[in-house]
Design a protein around this motif. Structure first.
Motif, PDB file in Angstrom:
ATOM      1  N   VAL A 153     -10.279   0.568   0.727  1.00  0.00           N
ATOM      2  CA  VAL A 153      -9.636  -0.654   1.212  1.00  0.00           C
ATOM      3  C   VAL A 153     -10.622  -1.426   2.074  1.00  0.00           C
ATOM      4  O   VAL A 153     -11.200  -0.874   3.017  1.00  0.00           O
ATOM      5  N   LEU A 213      -8.182  -5.982   4.128  1.00  0.00           N
ATOM      6  CA  LEU A 213      -6.809  -6.180   3.680  1.00  0.00           C
ATOM      7  C   LEU A 213      -6.110  -7.110   4.677  1.00  0.00           C
ATOM      8  O   LEU A 213      -5.855  -6.726   5.820  1.00  0.00           O
ATOM      9  N   MET A 265       0.831  -1.203   0.000  1.00  0.00           N
ATOM     10  CA  MET A 265       0.000   0.000   0.000  1.00  0.00           C
ATOM     11  C   MET A 265       0.866   1.253   0.000  1.00  0.00           C
ATOM     12  O   MET A 265       0.582   2.220  -0.727  1.00  0.00           O
TER      13      MET A 265
END
Length: 542
Positions: A201, A204, A186
């Motif tokens: 997001v 994750l 990221m």
């Protein structure tokens, strides 16, 4: 133009038209490609009529293709080699099944679709996804990519995301869900993609647990990021430096992220005061967090969904400083911690309020009257799961809400008597949606419709839907729903009749057969484009 035109005349006209056609193609939509032979284009279509579509420049065909849905575009690509080439080179949006079997097809796929700027890679959770090598190859083929969506691509690692980010530095929007790369991947995107505007997001998996989690910062995207959305993150607070460092951030959405967010919101609002829209859902946030949000004096949209620690006090402090609030959604989760006091404070301080959605909140006639009196621009109102909203409250709304256009009432003790008040009140009202209001009958809804013909009434007493509502959305459900649509006004009917007559005169005897072929999916790609051109011509001439 009759059928007596000779073949020689048609051929001579073809030669003249071909001589005037520019040899160089515009690169706005079409990329350079090897010239195809004229034999790939058909000169005569069914019935011996001349094929005028063959005379259209590539740019015009590309523009038409962009107005078609995905299925129609695929059918058009089967007409001839020229259409196959143009359709591929004019397609900017592509969604692919990102299973591991995609890798050997990448080179041929992106040789055809070489102008893709928006790409979605989605994999089934039970199937192996593409790996780093595939993503890097895609990034080499699509260096102009501006939007990327990744779903369940568990084969991607930090190294793959870093290589991708270096190849696609013009990326503006990234959305990733159920992926396994972590903070390094990221951060690599944020360091290399200086034009990144939106980041979403969800789940994750690669972020390290606990205090050892690597912080995620804004990097080169500190000035460009406008929207950040975080969903279902166990360590969502490691994105704190990213949020705090995005100095031009406009929208912040936090959904079901664990941890205490009060302190982080305090830090964010100390550095970022440009926020216009904030969504907080199932988050551990209290009045302390609302007080911090009040530093965003330009706030226009606020969603507080199932945040039981937020009370009237926090809403009061926020409304005193966020006077530009236009949309407010509150799901009180039946906690009864936000009620009349908070709503009255909003009504007195936020006179520009246009949309109010209350779910699991119990307002009384006192707060509703204050909202109606002070918020003169209130156009959309939804009251859901409120035990205190009955016929007297609806009568108050009908008498006071002059600007109200859409009203949604769900699971409230409202009866036909409340509908009678709506028949004569709310002069701007155009739509009423009633759901799970047991005391409202079909006869009552019909009576309201008959007494106010311009009003669209939607009644649903079904038992299966979850409690959710929005004052701004339309009536999408059909099962168990009684709808009383608004009849077409005379001017609309006249316009529709004129369009029908003109279309009939233009299409002649083939209009009905073409319509039937369209419904059956039998219309050829060439005729499909002809119909598209005809419809666009009709819309402009009418």
């Amino acid at each position: 133009m009759g059928q007596s035109t000779s073949t020689a005349a048609i051929s001579s006209r073809r030669e003249i038209n071909h001589s005037h056609r520019p040899k160089s193609k515009s690169t706005a939509l079409i990329c350079p490609m090897q010239h195809l032979e004229d034999n790939d284009d058909c000169e005569i279509i069914d019935g011996g009529d001349p094929d005028y579509i063959s005379e259209l420049p590539d740019e015009c065909l590309a523009y038409i293709f962009q107005s078609l849905n995905s299925g129609d575009r695929k059918r058009c690509s089967l007409v001839c080699n020229r259409w196959l080439r143009i359709e591929g080179q004019s397609r900017h949006r592509l969604s692919l099944n990102a299973q591991s079997e995609l890798f050997p097809l990448i080179d041929s796929l992106f040789s055809r679709f070489d102008s893709v700027t928006k790409l979605a890679l989605k994999c089934d959770r039970r199937s192996p996804s593409i790996c780093d090598e595939a993503l890097v190859l895609i990034s080499c083929k699509c260096r102009n990519l501006t939007r990327l969506k990744l779903r369940a691509c568990r084969g991607l690692t930090d190294a793959g995301m870093e290589a991708f980010a270096k190849n696609c530095k013009g990326l503006k929007k990234l959305s990733c869900g159920s992926c396994t790369f972590g903070a390094k991947g990221m951060n690599a995107v944020l360091e290399n993609c200086s034009s990144l505007e939106e980041l979403s997001v969800k789940r994750l998996r690669g972020i390290t647990d606990g205090a050892a989690a690597e912080p995620i910062g804004p990097g080169a995207a500190a000035s460009s990021l406008k929207t950040i959305c975080l969903k279902e993150l166990y360590n969502g607070q490691c994105f704190g430096p990213l949020i705090t460092g995005s100095k031009n951030l406009k929208t912040l959405k936090l959904y079901r992220c664990s941890g205490d967010w009060d302190k982080l919101l305090q830090s964010v609002t100390e550095h970022v005061t440009s926020l216009i829209e904030i969504h907080l859902e199932r988050l551990q946030v209290s009045d302390v967090g609302l007080l911090a949000i009040s530093n965003c004096s330009d706030l226009e949209i606020l969603h507080l969904v199932k945040t039981p620690e937020c009370t009237n006090i926090g809403l009061l402090s926020l409304s005193e400083r966020c006077k530009h609030l236009r949309k407010l959604h509150i799901d009180g989760w039946k906690a009864n911690r936000i009620g009349d006091d908070g709503l009255i404070a909003v009504s007195k301080n936020c006179g520009n309020l246009q949309e109010l959605v209350l779910i699991g909140v119990n307002p009384t006639k006192q707060s509703l009257e204050s909202l109606a009196t002070n918020c003169k621009n209130l156009e959309r109102l939804a009251l859901c799961g409120s035990d205190t909203v009955g016929d007297p409250e609806i009568s108050c709304i009908a008498a006071k809400c002059i600007a109200l256009k859409k009203l949604c009432i769900k699971s409230c003790p409202v009866s036909n008597q409340g509908l009678e008040a709506l028949a004569n009140g709310c002069p701007s009202l155009v739509k009423v949606k009633l759901k799970k209001c047991r005391a409202v009958t079909l006869e009552g809804a019909e009576w309201l419709k008959n007494n106010r013909e311009s009003l669209a009434v939607n009644l649903d007493n079904g038992e299966t839907e979850q409690q959710d509502a929005s004052a701004s959305d339309g009536a999408q459900e059909n099962g168990g729903v009684a709808e009383f649509p608004t009849p077409a006004v005379p001017s609309q009917m006249a316009a529709a009749a004129a369009a029908a007559v003109a279309a009939s005169n233009m299409a002649g005897s083939t209009s009905r057969s073409s319509s039937m072929k369209w419904r059956l999916g039998l219309l050829s790609g060439r005729n499909l484009v002809a119909c598209t051109l005809r419809s666009r011509y009709m819309s402009k001439t009418l």
